[in-house]
Design a protein around this motif. Structure first.
Motif, PDB file in Angstrom:
ATOM      1  N   ARG A  88      -9.817 -37.374 -22.906  1.00  0.00           N
ATOM      2  CA  ARG A  88      -8.947 -38.208 -22.061  1.00  0.00           C
ATOM      3  C   ARG A  88      -8.171 -37.351 -21.062  1.00  0.00           C
ATOM      4  NH1 ARG A  88      -8.580 -43.548 -23.240  1.00  0.00           N
ATOM      5  NH2 ARG A  88      -9.691 -44.182 -25.108  1.00  0.00           N
ATOM      6  N   TYR A  91     -10.593 -36.433 -18.178  1.00  0.00           N
ATOM      7  CA  TYR A  91     -10.782 -37.534 -17.247  1.00  0.00           C
ATOM      8  C   TYR A  91      -9.566 -37.709 -16.350  1.00  0.00           C
ATOM      9  CZ  TYR A  91     -12.752 -41.845 -15.542  1.00  0.00           C
ATOM     10  OH  TYR A  91     -13.287 -42.803 -14.731  1.00  0.00           O
ATOM     11  N   MET A  92      -8.380 -37.584 -16.964  1.00  0.00           N
ATOM     12  CA  MET A  92      -7.126 -37.717 -16.213  1.00  0.00           C
ATOM     13  C   MET A  92      -7.044 -36.653 -15.126  1.00  0.00           C
ATOM     14  SD  MET A  92      -3.942 -36.438 -15.784  1.00  0.00           S
ATOM     15  CE  MET A  92      -3.968 -35.207 -17.078  1.00  0.00           C
ATOM     16  N   GLU A  94      -9.490 -35.155 -13.596  1.00  0.00           N
ATOM     17  CA  GLU A  94     -10.432 -35.487 -12.523  1.00  0.00           C
ATOM     18  C   GLU A  94      -9.856 -36.540 -11.578  1.00  0.00           C
ATOM     19  OE1 GLU A  94     -14.638 -36.475 -13.528  1.00  0.00           O
ATOM     20  OE2 GLU A  94     -14.370 -38.163 -12.167  1.00  0.00           O
ATOM     21  N   LYS A  95      -9.399 -37.653 -12.147  1.00  0.00           N
ATOM     22  CA  LYS A  95      -8.921 -38.773 -11.321  1.00  0.00           C
ATOM     23  C   LYS A  95      -7.685 -38.394 -10.508  1.00  0.00           C
ATOM     24  CE  LYS A  95     -11.934 -40.231 -12.118  1.00  0.00           C
ATOM     25  NZ  LYS A  95     -12.949 -40.603 -11.177  1.00  0.00           N
ATOM     26  N   GLU A  98      -8.373 -36.002  -7.578  1.00  0.00           N
ATOM     27  CA  GLU A  98      -8.907 -36.776  -6.440  1.00  0.00           C
ATOM     28  C   GLU A  98      -7.783 -37.440  -5.662  1.00  0.00           C
ATOM     29  OE1 GLU A  98     -12.021 -39.796  -7.012  1.00  0.00           O
ATOM     30  OE2 GLU A  98     -12.569 -38.681  -8.795  1.00  0.00           O
ATOM     31  N   LEU A  99      -6.770 -37.919  -6.392  1.00  0.00           N
ATOM     32  CA  LEU A  99      -5.663 -38.650  -5.761  1.00  0.00           C
ATOM     33  C   LEU A  99      -4.611 -37.730  -5.167  1.00  0.00           C
ATOM     34  CD1 LEU A  99      -5.438 -41.507  -8.397  1.00  0.00           C
ATOM     35  CD2 LEU A  99      -5.832 -41.870  -5.963  1.00  0.00           C
ATOM     36  N   GLN A 132     -15.260 -33.595  -4.298  1.00  0.00           N
ATOM     37  CA  GLN A 132     -15.506 -35.032  -4.208  1.00  0.00           C
ATOM     38  C   GLN A 132     -14.596 -35.687  -3.171  1.00  0.00           C
ATOM     39  OE1 GLN A 132     -17.368 -37.510  -5.432  1.00  0.00           O
ATOM     40  NE2 GLN A 132     -16.033 -39.078  -4.547  1.00  0.00           N
ATOM     41  N   SER A 133     -13.327 -35.274  -3.168  1.00  0.00           N
ATOM     42  CA  SER A 133     -12.346 -35.961  -2.321  1.00  0.00           C
ATOM     43  C   SER A 133     -12.038 -35.176  -1.046  1.00  0.00           C
ATOM     44  CB  SER A 133     -11.067 -36.229  -3.122  1.00  0.00           C
ATOM     45  OG  SER A 133     -10.558 -35.022  -3.659  1.00  0.00           O
ATOM     46  N   ILE A 226      -2.649 -41.627 -14.106  1.00  0.00           N
ATOM     47  CA  ILE A 226      -3.453 -41.994 -12.929  1.00  0.00           C
ATOM     48  C   ILE A 226      -2.659 -42.951 -12.039  1.00  0.00           C
ATOM     49  CG2 ILE A 226      -5.639 -42.940 -12.095  1.00  0.00           C
ATOM     50  CD1 ILE A 226      -6.846 -42.230 -14.870  1.00  0.00           C
TER      51      ILE A 226
END
Lengths: 237, 237
Positions: A88, A91-92, A94-95, A98-99, A132-133, A226
């Protein structure tokens, strides 16, 4: 634009090398070969454009700099997060990268049940996320030995919030005023799954953190993180 | 409060049964046994409190209703999402359900590369997510055969947005005005990984969708979806 990453940059000869992880991505996934043009960043604000001069035994590129943004970044978007289950946490990372989160602190606190130091794994995740971003900053990740140590580390940050489901102040009320200060540092603390000890909340308040509620509903740590990154992104854009 | 879920409710005898997935959670993970008290929802706005009367061959509870919110929900928080890699879709469903999305449409469009109908898996994910976040509504998931079919299905929704990195209108500008209409239906369209075809954007605009940008940076589909859910959550609270 497809963006790649390396920090093995020889500025004297305008040459960069790519490690095997990155080479795989460039050659296998993106099917680039000798002579092809690539864009890449050093994660420290520089954007390079170059041509592949060699693919074996190591991928090499002869480059020029095509863009450069200030380093360190003009403003920090910071998350302080209690350790959670490693999958978890991954994943956090990564997201939120990106932000636009560019600084992480992971802390152990009274009710954290996990502790992981997956620095090399996190490095891969953040690299993939900035590519990615199309971001030029690789986030910094710091492990804080304990909660108060983390609070000290971010004491100079201007806008400090603590996500707390029970807080009487809804976040929406403060976001507007922040929008006018979009170039100032912001930090959000997100608690671990087990929540905070009462004294931890008091300590954060003593360090000028404002408790704000995101939702009347209970959110998982990574969901709140996120969301916090989404809210900072809203202010920055 | 630990919340469980079942829709096998016998209203005549005030008795509810739990399937094996839920029984496992109640008996094994939460270590409940005969005589223990449990809270559960039907996912349609009712909160029940009851006592376990039987654990074998099936978990049974004798209950009373302790809370009831309107069904269908007073306002819909809707996401329309192009199909993405199934593992990323699963994760997105979990996070956005926690954040209060109560209606999903998954559509195929010109540049979607995936199609999955994992209804029974999605049902488990949404069940876990409403329990996690103490919500009483189980989201509805609809698969739209194509993009225009989806647009027709949400034509009655009052506030319609399309997440588009290239849009000139930043989302922050419209969020404030929405806050005063927090009880009205909202839908966000999030594109697939491959983006939209130009005609698809035109079609959405013809259906009164307003393109808004979340970020100047490219976001993965599921990241944009979780951000959209975070923004709707901000308005609703």
């Amino acid at each position: 634009m497809e963006l790649f990453f390396t920090n093995a940059i020889n500025t004297n000869q305008s040459e960069a090398e790519f490690d095997s992880f990155e080479s795989q991505h460039i050659l296998k996934t993106m099917r680039k070969s000798e002579g092809n043009s690539v864009h890449f960043t050093d994660g420290k604000g520089k954007l390079f454009q170059g041509r592949i001069t060699e693919t074996k035994p190591i991928l090499r590129v002869h480059y020029k700099i095509v863009n450069q943004v200030p380093w360190p970044p003009p403003s920090h978007s910071i998350l302080g997060i209690g350790f959670i289950r490693p999958s978890r946490l991954d994943y956090m990372i990564e997201k939120t990268t990106e932000l636009g989160i560019n600084k992480f602190y992971f802390y152990a606190s009274r009710y954290t049940n996990y502790f992981t130091d997956n620095t090399s794994r996190w490095d891969k995740i953040t690299r993939q996320a900035i590519k990615q971003s199309n971001r030029l900053y690789l986030p910094e990740i710091t492990i804080s030995p304990d909660f108060s140590n983390f609070l000290e580390a971010v004491s100079g940050v201007k806008h400090k919030f603590l996500a707390d489901q029970t807080a009487s102040k809804p976040l929406a009320d403060v976001l507007n005023s922040l929008r006018k200060k979009s170039d100032e540092d912001i930090v959000f603390i997100i608690g671990p799954e087990g929540g905070f000890d009462e004294n931890e909340i008091k300590l954060a308040q003593y360090h000028n953190f404002l408790p704000v509620s995101f939702s009347e509903n209970r959110l998982r740590t990574e969901t709140a993180a996120i969301s916090a990154a989404s809210y900072i992104n809203l202010i920055r854009n």
